[in-house]
Scaffold this motif. Structure first.
Motif, mmCIF file in Angstrom:
data_model
loop_
_atom_site.group_PDB
_atom_site.id
_atom_site.type_symbol
_atom_site.label_atom_id
_atom_site.label_comp_id
_atom_site.label_asym_id
_atom_site.label_seq_id
_atom_site.Cartn_x
_atom_site.Cartn_y
_atom_site.Cartn_z
ATOM 1 N N MET A 477 46.820 45.319 44.945
ATOM 2 C CA MET A 477 48.092 45.980 45.233
ATOM 3 C C MET A 477 48.028 46.866 46.355
ATOM 4 O O MET A 477 48.702 46.789 47.425
ATOM 5 C CB MET A 477 48.991 46.171 44.334
ATOM 6 C CG MET A 477 49.320 45.089 43.051
ATOM 7 S SD MET A 477 50.422 45.761 42.146
ATOM 8 C CE MET A 477 49.408 46.947 41.038
ATOM 9 N N ASN A 480 46.867 45.494 49.789
ATOM 10 C CA ASN A 480 48.086 44.534 50.589
ATOM 11 C C ASN A 480 49.038 45.642 51.365
ATOM 12 O O ASN A 480 49.300 45.345 52.178
ATOM 13 C CB ASN A 480 48.917 44.052 49.408
ATOM 14 C CG ASN A 480 50.300 43.285 49.924
ATOM 15 O OD1 ASN A 480 49.976 42.636 50.764
ATOM 16 N ND2 ASN A 480 51.272 43.533 49.366
ATOM 17 N N ALA A 497 55.729 46.637 44.450
ATOM 18 C CA ALA A 497 54.165 46.580 44.494
ATOM 19 C C ALA A 497 53.723 45.153 43.970
ATOM 20 O O ALA A 497 54.341 44.840 42.867
ATOM 21 C CB ALA A 497 53.440 47.829 43.855
ATOM 22 N N HIS A 498 52.870 44.446 44.706
ATOM 23 C CA HIS A 498 52.442 43.174 44.370
ATOM 24 C C HIS A 498 51.471 42.554 45.287
ATOM 25 O O HIS A 498 51.023 43.341 46.216
ATOM 26 C CB HIS A 498 53.522 42.097 44.377
ATOM 27 C CG HIS A 498 54.067 41.849 45.709
ATOM 28 N ND1 HIS A 498 54.936 42.953 46.276
ATOM 29 C CD2 HIS A 498 53.862 40.818 46.523
ATOM 30 C CE1 HIS A 498 55.246 42.350 47.497
ATOM 31 N NE2 HIS A 498 54.685 41.056 47.642
ATOM 32 N N SER A 499 50.747 41.618 44.772
ATOM 33 C CA SER A 499 49.825 41.124 45.790
ATOM 34 C C SER A 499 49.774 39.552 45.429
ATOM 35 O O SER A 499 50.574 38.912 44.594
ATOM 36 C CB SER A 499 48.254 41.747 45.567
ATOM 37 O OG SER A 499 47.285 41.079 46.288
ATOM 38 N N ALA A 534 56.137 46.852 39.884
ATOM 39 C CA ALA A 534 55.139 46.148 40.217
ATOM 40 C C ALA A 534 55.147 44.610 39.372
ATOM 41 O O ALA A 534 55.725 44.623 38.404
ATOM 42 C CB ALA A 534 53.636 46.793 39.704
#
Length: 713
Positions: A477, A480, A497-499, A534
């Protein structure tokens, strides 16, 4: 940017590239000849060349970081060329006059700048050639390598034979010097990554090379390497080309002994090298004139397959087969290099483009040198055996390509959204979707974080504690944001937030972190951030409904206020569970705008407004919402856009698809427009369709205005 392209002609770029690369190709043979002449040691020339190549193999990534950070990369390239030429001059003056070890150190220092002549220069091509002409410009750029390989060694031999080996080194230095003006005048990156200048955007924001605030060189190095490894098409092309270069290095080592064994003289081996370069030049010229060149990934694979056959043909020992192998090698290497450049231009993030190219150049140099080192002793023992090994390396490169498929090539569209994506009356169902993925244990309030990395880290730890992810996903994350910028700040004060889905995701889940003090993420308009949500997704569809639900919750002022005021995680979870529903009327739509339902009875269907190249009247239009990974923020924007389309009564005319930056470039021709953040717009560049920037992904008012601008209603 178009004005800069007009002032800086493609011919100037190609002329400078050809001169610099010819000088580089000439310097190697010239040093091989000058070393023994000036020192009396037969091995001195090869030692100098080994020092230059070894340094070039490791200098690429660092030079790429500096190039990407530069506001004027052309001037940096010019400085690198000048230093490289100065290094060659120092080597020439030092041979026989200073200790040889010091001369080798000078060669190592000069070699660190070698990637500037190859990958560094090529990385600037999109700033010279407009997108419609980029495929042809890429083919012409690749041809300068073939031209240099043809002219450089021949010129070195001719000058050394008439004026001496030191003169050959001097001429190579002069050729590199001729390229300095072309490098110095290369267009700057400012505004080049946006489809059009945006009012009010600062110069720092528009500078494509500007790193994230506070990002260190090490962080940028890591981001560049991750950009290559995590982008499947780029990783596949890089790995395939590097392994293929091992085979090419082995094959190159075999040409001189093949000339002696098959054609009757070692000097015929030099002719084989020239014939290979000439064949590559012709193949590149044919490809550059093709009206519709094939997909570069296909060309890369096809070229590598041909390189499997070439050494096997040469191993037969027949003169005709050897000539065919030489021509086949060139016909494969030229288009293969063009395809590799095209893939890098297509896939490399704008802010990391220089590093992607220079790192790739360093890896290829390493592979080439490794092949030459392995094949040298083997060719002395068994020339056919060395050729079979070269063919085996190319076969392994094909296997690498096949074993690293690109998921986007078989990417299925998103499944139709659920009922909660379409009706505000289902707010309770939407809340259940989020609550199911967000256990109360994954909620933390009033968390202190020193910076944006710490804020994401806090959200990541909650998903680790609840069994959704491993620690590696938290690092993904953070990476990213390092690679794509702060586009995850989707609304004022809110970061998502993430990937991408990865093995670090154990189950689809979410976490919720409300910060005690606001934190800057580097977003132009939505900073500072007080809430970090997230997401970890196992695939690109399972969480779609929950993302739509969360977008509606954060976009509803009453619910958002209740979430912000919740005193405990349990109270916040109760709001998500619908125990405190505050479903007031939608207030995010400004009262000053026209009624959105007016287009249906009085305005022609939206298919009448696009340009002729768009879908015909009566057909279904497509709008793409784009984020870095296609599984997070793009779904927020997709949901908000669908709300506006529902209110307009246009849902039956326009379909919305959430996608990632890689897929968006391939799908852009199918769309009326692309909606995304400013950071992702810079990464996309010019895709041939309007790219509309949205600041607040949860604001129906802003999306309404963007949609009206798109359809001129």
């Amino acid at each position: 940017m178009l004005g800069m392209m007009k002032r800086y002609a493609l011919g100037c770029y190609l002329g400078g590239a050809a001169a610099a690369r010819a000088g580089d190709e000439m310097s190697g043979p010239a040093l091989l000849l000058a070393g023994p002449v000036l020192t009396g040691s037969p091995s001195s020339g090869s030692s100098l060349l080994a020092g230059i190549m070894a340094a070039a193999a490791v200098g690429g990534p660092l030079f790429g970081v500096v190039l990407d950070r530069s506001a004027r990369p052309g001037r940096l390239l010019a400085a690198a060329l000048a230093l490289y030429a100065a290094g060659l001059a120092a080597i020439l003056l030092g041979l026989g006059r200073v200790p040889f070890a010091l001369t080798v150190l000078l060669a190592v220092g000069a070699g660190l700048l070698g990637p500037a002549l190859s990958g560094g220069w090529t990385s600037q091509l999109p700033r010279v050639a407009p997108p419609p002409g980029l495929p042809r410009a890429t083919a012409l750029d690749a041809m300068t390598f073939s031209l240099a390989a043809l002219v450089g060694p021949a010129l070195a031999g001719a000058v050394a034979g008439t004026a001496g080996a030191p003169a050959a080194v001097a001429v190579s230095i002069a050729l590199i010097g001729l390229a300095l003006p072309a490098a110095w005048m290369l267009p700057a990156p400012a505004r080049s990554a946006l489809p059009a200048p945006l009012p009010g955007a600062s110069a720092a924001l528009l500078g494509a090379s500007a790193p994230l605030s506070g990002a260190s060189v090490v962080a940028d190095l890591t981001a560049g390497l991750r950009a290559i490894v995590r982008n499947r098409p780029l990783a596949r092309a890089t790995a395939t080309s590097v392994v293929s270069c091992v085979g090419q290095g082995a094959l190159l080592t075999c040409w001189p002994p093949l000339g002696a064994a098959v054609l009757g003289g070692a000097d015929r081996g030099a002719l084989l090298l020239s014939a290979t370069a000439a064949s590559a030049l012709v193949a590149g010229a044919v490809l550059s004139r093709h009206p519709r060149p094939p997909r570069p990934d296909t060309v890369l694979l096809g070229g590598t397959l041909l390189l499997v056959l070439a050494p096997l043909l040469a191993a037969t020992g027949h003169p005709a087969a050897l000539i065919a192998a030489v021509l086949l090698t060139g016909a494969a290497e030229g288009p293969q290099l063009t395809a590799l450049f095209a893939i890098r231009h297509r896939e490399a993030p704008e802010r990391l483009r220089g590093q992607v190219f220079t790192t790739g150049a360093s890896l290829k140099i390493t592979g080439f040198a490794l092949g030459a080192v392995l094949a040298g002793p083997l060719a002395t023992w068994s020339l056919p055996g060395a050729l079979v090994v070269a063919g085996g390396c190319e076969a392994f490169a094909v296997l690498v390509f096949v074993c690293l498929p690109d998921p986007a090539e078989a990417d299925a569209p998103f499944s139709p959204p659920g009922l909660c994506d379409r009706a505000m009356s289902s707010m309770m169902t939407c809340m259940e979707d989020v609550k199911d993925l967000l256990p109360v244990e994954a909620v933390r309030l009033d968390v202190r974080a020193a910076d944006w990395r710490a804020a994401i880290g806090a959200a990541g730890r909650l998903m680790v504690e609840t069994g959704a992810t491993t620690d590696e996903y938290t690092r993904e994350m953070v990476a990213n944001v390092e690679e794509n910028g702060p586009y995850i700040v989707i609304a004022p004060g809110v970061a998502f937030a993430h990937s991408r889905p990865s093995p670090a995701v154990l189950s689809t889940g979410m976490s919720w972190v409300r910060l005690a003090e606001p934190v800057e993420f580097g977003h132009e308009s939505n900073d500072p951030v007080t809430l970090v949500v997230a997401l970890a997704a196992q695939d690109s569809t399972a969480h779609t409904s929950a993302m739509a639900s969360l977008a509606r919750l954060l976009g509803d002022p009453d619910t958002a206020a209740a979430l912000a005021a919740a005193p405990t995680p349990e109270a916040l979870h109760a709001v998500l569970a619908g125990e405190r529903p505050e479903d007031g009327p939608e207030t995010s739509e400004p009262s000053t705008t026209p009624e959105p339902t007016t287009p249906e009875p009085t305005t022609p269907e939206p298919s009448t407004t696009p340009e002729p190249s768009e879908p015909r009247a009566g057909s279904l239009h497509k709008i793409l919402t784009v984020c870095g990974n296609g599984v997070g923020t793009s779904l927020f924007l997709k949901n908000t856009l669908e709300q506006v389309l529902d209110r307009w009564g246009w849902s039956r005319f326009v379909t919305v698809e959430a996608t990632d930056t890689i897929s968006a470039k391939g799908k852009a021709s199918e769309a009326v427009a692309l909606l995304t953040s400013r950071e992702i717009a810079r990464t996309l560049g010019d895709v041939g369709r309007p790219v509309k920037v949205v600041q607040d992904f949860t604001s129906t008012a802003e999306v309404d205005a963007v949609l009206r601008d798109t359809y001129d209603v």
